[in-house]
Design a protein around this motif. Structure first.
Motif, PDB file in Angstrom:
ATOM      1  N   THR A  69      -3.599  64.009  -5.512  1.00  9.89           N
ATOM      2  CA  THR A  69      -4.664  63.637  -6.033  1.00  9.89           C
ATOM      3  C   THR A  69      -5.056  63.525  -7.401  1.00  9.89           C
ATOM      4  O   THR A  69      -5.728  62.779  -7.939  1.00  9.89           O
ATOM      5  CB  THR A  69      -5.988  64.678  -5.040  1.00  9.89           C
ATOM      6  OG1 THR A  69      -5.447  64.626  -3.712  1.00  9.89           O
ATOM      7  CG2 THR A  69      -7.633  63.950  -5.405  1.00  9.89           C
ATOM      8  N   ARG A  70      -4.742  64.826  -7.995  1.00 12.93           N
ATOM      9  CA  ARG A  70      -4.901  64.869  -9.598  1.00 12.93           C
ATOM     10  C   ARG A  70      -4.073  64.055 -10.237  1.00 12.93           C
ATOM     11  O   ARG A  70      -4.814  63.328 -11.268  1.00 12.93           O
ATOM     12  CB  ARG A  70      -4.458  66.417  -9.808  1.00 12.93           C
ATOM     13  CG  ARG A  70      -5.278  67.390  -9.212  1.00 12.93           C
ATOM     14  CD  ARG A  70      -6.149  68.104 -10.042  1.00 12.93           C
ATOM     15  NE  ARG A  70      -7.330  68.731  -9.349  1.00 12.93           N
ATOM     16  CZ  ARG A  70      -6.914  70.121  -8.867  1.00 12.93           C
ATOM     17  NH1 ARG A  70      -5.764  70.779  -9.156  1.00 12.93           N
ATOM     18  NH2 ARG A  70      -8.063  70.699  -8.193  1.00 12.93           N
ATOM     19  N   ARG A  93      -3.247  60.680  -9.144  1.00 15.02           N
ATOM     20  CA  ARG A  93      -4.147  59.720  -9.071  1.00 15.02           C
ATOM     21  C   ARG A  93      -5.486  59.475  -9.819  1.00 15.02           C
ATOM     22  O   ARG A  93      -5.669  58.532 -10.500  1.00 15.02           O
ATOM     23  CB  ARG A  93      -4.520  59.619  -7.358  1.00 15.02           C
ATOM     24  CG  ARG A  93      -5.060  58.096  -7.142  1.00 15.02           C
ATOM     25  CD  ARG A  93      -5.676  58.244  -5.633  1.00 15.02           C
ATOM     26  NE  ARG A  93      -6.736  59.075  -5.472  1.00 15.02           N
ATOM     27  CZ  ARG A  93      -7.949  59.046  -6.197  1.00 15.02           C
ATOM     28  NH1 ARG A  93      -8.304  57.941  -6.768  1.00 15.02           N
ATOM     29  NH2 ARG A  93      -8.748  59.946  -5.925  1.00 15.02           N
ATOM     30  N   GLN A  94      -5.992  60.674 -10.025  1.00 17.60           N
ATOM     31  CA  GLN A  94      -7.334  60.834 -10.782  1.00 17.60           C
ATOM     32  C   GLN A  94      -6.977  60.562 -12.193  1.00 17.60           C
ATOM     33  O   GLN A  94      -7.672  59.673 -12.972  1.00 17.60           O
ATOM     34  CB  GLN A  94      -8.029  62.238 -10.794  1.00 17.60           C
ATOM     35  CG  GLN A  94      -8.597  62.435  -9.078  1.00 17.60           C
ATOM     36  CD  GLN A  94      -9.143  63.703  -9.117  1.00 17.60           C
ATOM     37  OE1 GLN A  94      -8.855  64.759  -9.717  1.00 17.60           O
ATOM     38  NE2 GLN A  94     -10.164  63.866  -8.213  1.00 17.60           N
ATOM     39  N   VAL A 109      -8.484  57.337 -14.459  1.00 16.91           N
ATOM     40  CA  VAL A 109      -9.254  57.546 -15.949  1.00 16.91           C
ATOM     41  C   VAL A 109      -8.498  56.846 -16.961  1.00 16.91           C
ATOM     42  O   VAL A 109      -9.026  56.219 -17.780  1.00 16.91           O
ATOM     43  CB  VAL A 109      -9.397  59.082 -16.138  1.00 16.91           C
ATOM     44  CG1 VAL A 109     -10.093  59.396 -17.529  1.00 16.91           C
ATOM     45  CG2 VAL A 109     -10.069  59.930 -15.020  1.00 16.91           C
ATOM     46  N   PHE A 122     -18.495  62.938 -16.139  1.00 15.43           N
ATOM     47  CA  PHE A 122     -18.861  64.369 -15.580  1.00 15.43           C
ATOM     48  C   PHE A 122     -19.484  64.665 -14.409  1.00 15.43           C
ATOM     49  O   PHE A 122     -19.376  65.317 -13.800  1.00 15.43           O
ATOM     50  CB  PHE A 122     -19.706  65.123 -16.878  1.00 15.43           C
ATOM     51  CG  PHE A 122     -18.862  65.575 -17.974  1.00 15.43           C
ATOM     52  CD1 PHE A 122     -17.630  65.077 -18.200  1.00 15.43           C
ATOM     53  CD2 PHE A 122     -19.235  66.378 -18.948  1.00 15.43           C
ATOM     54  CE1 PHE A 122     -16.574  65.510 -19.124  1.00 15.43           C
ATOM     55  CE2 PHE A 122     -18.359  66.947 -20.108  1.00 15.43           C
ATOM     56  CZ  PHE A 122     -17.370  66.526 -20.320  1.00 15.43           C
ATOM     57  N   LEU A 123     -19.979  63.166 -13.861  1.00 11.44           N
ATOM     58  CA  LEU A 123     -20.626  62.958 -12.600  1.00 11.44           C
ATOM     59  C   LEU A 123     -19.789  62.827 -11.482  1.00 11.44           C
ATOM     60  O   LEU A 123     -20.073  62.331 -10.613  1.00 11.44           O
ATOM     61  CB  LEU A 123     -21.814  62.227 -12.835  1.00 11.44           C
ATOM     62  CG  LEU A 123     -22.987  62.758 -13.615  1.00 11.44           C
ATOM     63  CD1 LEU A 123     -23.931  61.729 -13.680  1.00 11.44           C
ATOM     64  CD2 LEU A 123     -23.505  64.068 -13.016  1.00 11.44           C
ATOM     65  N   ALA A 124     -18.218  62.634 -11.851  1.00 12.10           N
ATOM     66  CA  ALA A 124     -17.503  62.253 -10.585  1.00 12.10           C
ATOM     67  C   ALA A 124     -16.774  63.545 -10.380  1.00 12.10           C
ATOM     68  O   ALA A 124     -16.725  64.657 -10.940  1.00 12.10           O
ATOM     69  CB  ALA A 124     -16.376  61.344 -11.459  1.00 12.10           C
ATOM     70  N   PRO A 125     -16.332  63.233  -9.045  1.00 11.67           N
ATOM     71  CA  PRO A 125     -15.782  64.651  -8.161  1.00 11.67           C
ATOM     72  C   PRO A 125     -14.213  64.874  -8.838  1.00 11.67           C
ATOM     73  O   PRO A 125     -13.544  64.765  -8.165  1.00 11.67           O
ATOM     74  CB  PRO A 125     -15.748  64.279  -6.973  1.00 11.67           C
ATOM     75  CG  PRO A 125     -15.627  62.746  -6.854  1.00 11.67           C
ATOM     76  CD  PRO A 125     -16.375  62.296  -8.235  1.00 11.67           C
ATOM     77  N   VAL A 126     -14.104  64.934 -10.003  1.00  8.05           N
ATOM     78  CA  VAL A 126     -12.714  65.063 -10.976  1.00  8.05           C
ATOM     79  C   VAL A 126     -13.048  66.282 -11.869  1.00  8.05           C
ATOM     80  O   VAL A 126     -13.843  66.547 -12.487  1.00  8.05           O
ATOM     81  CB  VAL A 126     -12.232  63.890 -11.635  1.00  8.05           C
ATOM     82  CG1 VAL A 126     -11.173  64.305 -12.399  1.00  8.05           C
ATOM     83  CG2 VAL A 126     -12.683  62.769 -10.887  1.00  8.05           C
ATOM     84  N   ARG A 127     -11.962  67.247 -11.715  1.00  7.49           N
ATOM     85  CA  ARG A 127     -12.104  68.515 -12.603  1.00  7.49           C
ATOM     86  C   ARG A 127     -12.218  67.946 -14.184  1.00  7.49           C
ATOM     87  O   ARG A 127     -11.340  67.202 -14.541  1.00  7.49           O
ATOM     88  CB  ARG A 127     -10.813  69.264 -12.415  1.00  7.49           C
ATOM     89  CG  ARG A 127     -11.109  70.229 -11.190  1.00  7.49           C
ATOM     90  CD  ARG A 127      -9.746  71.072 -10.914  1.00  7.49           C
ATOM     91  NE  ARG A 127      -9.762  72.075 -11.905  1.00  7.49           N
ATOM     92  CZ  ARG A 127     -10.163  73.223 -11.802  1.00  7.49           C
ATOM     93  NH1 ARG A 127     -10.538  73.603 -10.683  1.00  7.49           N
ATOM     94  NH2 ARG A 127      -9.969  74.306 -12.713  1.00  7.49           N
ATOM     95  N   ARG A 128     -13.074  68.610 -14.937  1.00  2.00           N
ATOM     96  CA  ARG A 128     -12.995  68.359 -16.387  1.00  2.00           C
ATOM     97  C   ARG A 128     -11.566  68.240 -17.080  1.00  2.00           C
ATOM     98  O   ARG A 128     -11.379  67.313 -18.042  1.00  2.00           O
ATOM     99  CB  ARG A 128     -13.927  69.291 -17.150  1.00  2.00           C
ATOM    100  CG  ARG A 128     -15.277  69.380 -16.595  1.00  2.00           C
ATOM    101  CD  ARG A 128     -16.213  68.296 -17.345  1.00  2.00           C
ATOM    102  NE  ARG A 128     -17.636  68.529 -16.705  1.00  2.00           N
ATOM    103  CZ  ARG A 128     -18.204  69.190 -17.656  1.00  2.00           C
ATOM    104  NH1 ARG A 128     -18.090  69.930 -18.831  1.00  2.00           N
ATOM    105  NH2 ARG A 128     -19.635  69.394 -17.170  1.00  2.00           N
ATOM    106  N   LEU A 163      -9.998  65.124 -16.026  1.00  2.00           N
ATOM    107  CA  LEU A 163     -10.538  64.157 -17.011  1.00  2.00           C
ATOM    108  C   LEU A 163     -10.069  63.985 -18.388  1.00  2.00           C
ATOM    109  O   LEU A 163      -9.388  62.941 -18.836  1.00  2.00           O
ATOM    110  CB  LEU A 163     -11.959  64.318 -17.155  1.00  2.00           C
ATOM    111  CG  LEU A 163     -12.817  64.029 -15.937  1.00  2.00           C
ATOM    112  CD1 LEU A 163     -14.565  64.129 -16.151  1.00  2.00           C
ATOM    113  CD2 LEU A 163     -12.814  62.497 -15.452  1.00  2.00           C
TER     114      LEU A 163
END
Lengths: 314, 276
Positions: free
Chosen positions: B10-11, B13-14, B18, B106-112, B115
């Motif tokens: 998941t990470r 893919r995120q 980004v 920052f409003l996405a369900p992704v750890r900073r 990001l």
């Protein structure tokens, strides 16, 4: 802490020496809640704290049990329509939502489908390929709403969401909020336009100078203000006679005629006895009463009572 | 698949999402064109050299190798790659703050932290997509100046190809190293061009500094992996103190530390947009 409630426990936030919000204690249930207060009262700070864009200096916040410092969990549950009217440069309505949905873990195909459906929902289907920079203020407000709604959140935080919308647009969006709240979601709407909040909110949080001055249903909040007489508007055929009769009652402090002889606003310190006395007077004098309604059970009046005239919102 | 693996996937893919968003925004915009033009400046110089090269030097390939190494190190690495990376990596976060669009990420369900890593790799992708072709063209045109048969003949020998690979590796590592430092500066400073300018000064002085400080110099590490030894007369004595392997390793460690610090900073960043 409850997994169905938004909870603030003794939350304070300072911007250097400047107070943002101070010792906020709040518990917000599901439904449509209005967050009201004048510009600079701390509404946006409160919303930014709820969504982790700001971090509290003191206290804890939980959104349905989730720590705002955990965005990975929080934003599966929360959607936030911010006050800022800025967007990623070059983004079109479609790419803006598709990128958002990709970050939410959707496949590219599903993201395009959902984006398209959401753009239809907010009435922007004809503008999906246009750059957001070229949108009108109302359209920008709608695309921000679409952004906050596109992942179907259980909690919606909306900072002045009706700004820039025309009357038809406002009615449509208010209907949407009401429907979302009726589905059991938390819909928190901030506004400095009090009559707007009156129209839509089940309950209110009133904030002034960074402090919560009242929270709850408007009627409950009004009833708690015991030092201010309750005002009642009565429409009847002989308002002048009624005014004279009620003014003689011990607990009535004011009786003011409106609309010539057809309406009277009565201020009483004892609402329970007033309604009993009113029934007796109407029967004795054979008055024809068209309506009896509270005249100050609205957000503006309550806000006015709580903080005086200082910085009363519009 | 275990939950740990699912989380890792998941990470990753995120990070990819980004990063790709960042690359599209950079290279798809007008400033992407400006960046490409900037990256092609050494190529233009190489074309000019090819056009004005005296016939007497057209057979002197040894001299060409040295000239290419100098041009690559002084112009391509120390100027083009440096400033291209400053532009790309500084604006990665700071640009979003100035444009008031960072809150959408920052409003996405992704750890900073995720990001931050995604943004770093996005800027790195844009840098590599621009600067690797520029380095390749620079080398090819340098050799083409000697005629397609002689020049390209040498380039396509194993020695020529290993030189080209070394230049490309140095370019990529420069992007990794400078990128990480500028990315970090973009998260800590309101005007990151000031630390970028100071770092340039540090790079110039680095050969004369103690070894412990030279560890932080990207240029020092890159010099160790150039395929041709640069000869600067008396300054040769202050060449890289490390071998190529250690230099690459140190550069990667310094870069990873800078990215980790940047990720920590991103995790603690508040959105106020008042500090520009």
């Amino acid at each position: 802490m409850s997994a169905d409630t938004i909870v603030f426990e003794s939350v304070s936030k300072f911007y250097g020496e400047v107070l943002g919000v101070n010792r906020i204690e709040l518990s917000i249930e599901a439904g449509l809640t209005g967050l009201v207060g004048p510009n600079g009262s701390g509404k946006s700070t409160l919303m930014n704290l709820m969504t982790g864009l700001l971090m509290p200096d003191r206290g804890t916040i939980r959104i349905l049990g989730i720590d705002p410092g955990d965005p990975e969990t929080l934003f599966r549950t929360v959607g936030y329509c911010t006050q800022w009217d800025t967007f990623p440069p070059g983004a079109t309505g479609e790419t803006f939502l598709v990128n958002t949905l990709l970050l939410h873990g959707e496949s590219p195909g599903r993201a395009r489908e959902k984006a398209s459906s959401m753009l239809r929902k907010v009435g922007l289907e004809d503008a999906e390929r246009r750059q957001i920079a070229a949108y009108s203020k109302g359209m920008k407000q709608r695309i921000k709403l679409a952004h906050s709604l596109c992942h179907d959140p259980r909690v919606l935080v909306l900072d002045e969401p009706l700004n820039g919308l025309d009357p038809t647009g406002r009615a449509e969006i208010i209907e949407l909020f009401t429907a979302l709240a009726a589905e059991g979601r938390h819909v928190l709407v901030s506004s400095h336009i009090l009559h707007e909040v009156d129209l839509i909110a089940d309950s209110v949080v009133m904030i002034h100078g960074g402090k919560v001055v009242a929270e709850g249903a408007i009627r409950e909040v009004r009833e708690e203000i015991i030092d201010k007489p309750i005002q009642v508007l009565i429409r009847c055929d002989r308002a002048r006679d009624l005014a004279a009769r009620v003014f003689a009652l011990e607990h009535v402090v004011q009786a003011r005629l409106l609309d010539g002889d057809f309406s009277v606003v009565v201020a009483t310190r004892d609402s329970a006895n007033f309604f009993l006395d009113l029934a007796r007077i109407v029967t004795d004098d054979q008055l024809t009463v068209e309506s009896v309604m509270p005249a100050d059970e609205n957000v503006r009046a309550v806000y006015d009572y709580l903080i005086g005239n200082e910085g009363v919102p519009t | 698949m275990s939950s740990g693996n699912v989380l890792l996937m998941t990470r990753l893919r995120q990070i990819r999402v980004v990063g790709l968003m960042d690359i599209r925004r950079t290279l798809g915009a007008r400033r992407g064109f400006g960046l490409i033009v900037f990256a092609l400046l050494p190529v233009a110089l190489a074309v000019l050299r090819a056009m004005t090269l005296p016939d007497s030097l057209r057979a002197d390939l040894g001299r060409t190798s040295t000239e290419l190494a100098n041009i690559f190190y002084i112009l391509q690495l120390r100027f083009i790659v440096y400033f291209a990376c400053a532009f790309l990596f500084v604006r990665s976060f700071r640009g979003e703050i100035l444009q008031r669009s960072l809150h959408y990420l920052f409003l996405a369900p992704v750890r900073r932290e995720v990001l931050a890593v995604g943004k770093y790799f996005g800027a790195l992708g844009s840098a590599l997509a621009t600067l690797l072709p520029s380095t390749t063209l620079l080398a090819v045109i340098f050799y083409l100046a000697h005629g397609s048969e002689l020049g390209l003949g040498l380039l396509f020998t194993s020695r020529g190809l290993s030189h080209l690979a070394a230049y490309l590796a140095a370019t990529a590592l420069a992007c990794v190293g400078y990128g990480a430092l500028f990315f970090l500066a973009g998260l800590f400073f309101r005007n990151p061009m000031i630390p970028a300018g100071l770092y340039l000064g540090f790079e110039v002085l680095a050969p004369f500094l103690p070894v412990t400080l030279r560890v932080l110099s990207v240029a020092q590490h890159l010099r160790a992996i150039l395929p041709v030894k640069l000869s600067w007369g008396p300054l040769d004595m202050v060449g890289s103190p490390f071998g190529p392997f250690v230099s690459v390793l140190l550069l990667l460690v310094v870069s990873a530390a800078a990215i980790a610090l940047a990720a920590w900073r991103a995790d603690h960043l508040e959105i106020t947009y008042s500090d520009g």
